[in-house]
Scaffold this active site. Structure first.
Site, PDB file in Angstrom:
ATOM      1  CE  LYS A  86       4.968  46.424 -16.917  1.00  0.00           C
ATOM      2  NZ  LYS A  86       5.278  47.675 -16.332  1.00  0.00           N
ATOM      3  CG  ASP A 138      10.230  39.391 -13.249  1.00  0.00           C
ATOM      4  OD1 ASP A 138       9.080  39.110 -13.638  1.00  0.00           O
ATOM      5  OD2 ASP A 138      10.494  40.444 -12.623  1.00  0.00           O
ATOM      6  CD1 TRP A 172      10.064  47.080 -11.504  1.00  0.00           C
ATOM      7  CD2 TRP A 172       9.802  45.015 -10.678  1.00  0.00           C
ATOM      8  NE1 TRP A 172       8.776  46.966 -11.046  1.00  0.00           N
ATOM      9  CE2 TRP A 172       8.582  45.715 -10.536  1.00  0.00           C
ATOM     10  CE3 TRP A 172       9.851  43.690 -10.241  1.00  0.00           C
ATOM     11  CZ2 TRP A 172       7.451  45.136  -9.970  1.00  0.00           C
ATOM     12  CZ3 TRP A 172       8.728  43.121  -9.676  1.00  0.00           C
ATOM     13  CH2 TRP A 172       7.546  43.842  -9.551  1.00  0.00           C
TER      14      TRP A 172
END
Ligand code: PLP
Length: 418
Positions: free
Chosen positions: A265, A217, A133
């Protein structure tokens, strides 16, 4: 007469790629345009999806006429407790060596992790997966400018699979005690490739051997498999192996671990900016001491976090009816993405697009790392109005029954040209 300022020479910087793509997409008037750029869920009609469980929670909260007072600096304790339970399991989450604070979504958690490490852990290096990311780089560049960023190999473009040996070799050869390694807990962004359980065990071996500090993460819990527990496997494994009980010799205990958790999300709460950071400390560290330092950093940065997201997530996680509705919602999202993943692959094969497309089916989570080149991606946008990241990452939820054939034909056009 104009006076020049030290700021006069600041160049104009480009906007982050996924946001720039969405801006360009919004301006595009072509009727068949398709946005596969941003990592957000879309329904079959290509619309943002308000999860039915979230809608019910919103209505419930609205009826309560709640006030808008400040939260405590580390956030709402009842929320952070549930966030911790979700990641670590209620059984492991009871342990006192996990302390949790509320954050400004996953980005805020990553940023706070970087600030905390830069100030108190002071590692020489932070190891970041290649690719990752893109914000990991910017976050560590800004929050920890003195920490050298190093890439560890993650993706093998030839086999389109995990470059596991490369990853281990890089950590073995270059990592030093106390260095940070960022690991994606599941549904790796952008590759859609996760280590197997056996590979996670080997990654943990090297973490122990080198005494590295892991920053997990976790932005996609539920999206890898549709099962929230299965998607938290790696975090629970690392926790149980290194931090549960005090049985390990000090030489094999990492100096701690942080988990960054996003609810953007899996609750579809993108703009509400809700997340958490969980700090795990070894027996030699006072959890309370470390926690107060996190709290101090939060006080300086945002003073205290925001209300709506934590209320919404908390009520969903604690009300049995809303909770089971939400777990169904997560499955709905994960399985729709899985379906369009399959349709794209089949469509590409049916129309005879050059190359092998098995990897689209093999990869997991929100994305496909298509293997398309920068030139091909550019042509997709310029000629076919199909938008995706330059590294070939496609956010699959932008696909649906109506546009998948169009996208497949567009891909065939760009790959057949080479
Ligand atoms: C790997 C990863 N981490 C963290 C985030 C942060 O998400 P947010 O700040 O929207 O919760 C994202 C979002 O795309 C991500 O892909």
């Amino acid at each position: 007469m104009t006076h020049s300022s030290i700021l006069s020479d600041l160049p104009v910087l480009p906007l982050a790629e996924s946001f720039a793509l969405t801006e360009a997409y919004n301006l595009d008037t072509f009727p068949k345009k398709v946005n596969l750029g941003q990592g957000v869920y879309r329904d079959e009609e290509c619309q943002p999806w308000i999860l039915p469980s979230v809608r019910s929670a919103e209505e419930f909260l609205h009826r309560q006429h709640l006030n808008h007072e400040y939260l405590p600096i580390p956030g709402a304790a009842e929320f952070t407790k549930e966030a911790r339970n979700l990641l670590f399991s209620p059984q492991l989450a009871q342990n006192e060596n996990i302390t949790s604070v509320q954050t400004v979504a996953g980005t805020g958690a990553n940023h706070l992790a970087a600030l905390f490490c830069a100030r108190y852990l002071r590692p020489k290096h932070v190891f970041i997966s290649d690719p990752t990311w893109d914000n990991h780089h910017l976050i560590w560049e800004t929050a920890g400018p003195d920490i050298k960023r190093k890439l560890y190999p993650y993706y093998d473009p030839l086999t389109r699979s995990l470059n596991f040996d490369g990853m281990i070799a890089e950590l073995e050869n270059s990592a030093e005690e106390n260095d940070v390694v960022i690991l994606h807990a599941c549904a790796h962004n952008p590759t859609g490739i996760d280590p197997t359980h056996t590979q996670w065990e080997k990654i943990a071996d090297i973490v122990a051997k080198k005494r590295l500090f892991v920053v997990f993460d976790s932005a996609y819990q539920g999206f890898a498999s549709g099962d929230l527990d299965a998607d938290a496997w790696a975090i629970r494994y690392f926790y149980s192996r290194f931090f549960e009980g005090a049985s390990l010799p000090i030489s094999a205990t990492p100096s701690g671990m942080i988990v960054c958790q996003s609810f953007s999300k899996n609750f579809g709460l993108y703009g509400e900016r809700i997340g958490a950071l969980h700090l795990v400390t070894p027996p030699s560290v006072s959890p309370r001491g470390a926690y107060t330092h996190l709290v101090r950093l939060i006080r300086a940065e945002i003073s205290c976090p925001s209300l709506f997201g934590e209320r919404c997530v908390h009520i969903i996680l604690t009300d049995p009816e809303l909770r089971s509705k939400w777990e169904e919602d997560v499955k709905t999202m994960a399985s729709r993405i899985q379906r369009v993943r399959m349709s794209l692959k089949l469509e590409l094969e049916n129309i005879g697009a050059q190359g092998n497309w098995d990897h689209i089916e093999r990869q997991i989570g929100m994305f496909s790392y298509t293997g398309l080149s920068k030139t091909q991606v550019r042509r997709l946008k310029d000629v076919h109005h199909v938008y995706m990241l330059e590294n070939g990452r496609m956010s699959l939820s932008g696909l649906n029954g109506k546009n998948v054939a169009y996208v497949a034909r567009a891909i065939k056009d760009v790959v057949d040209r080479d």
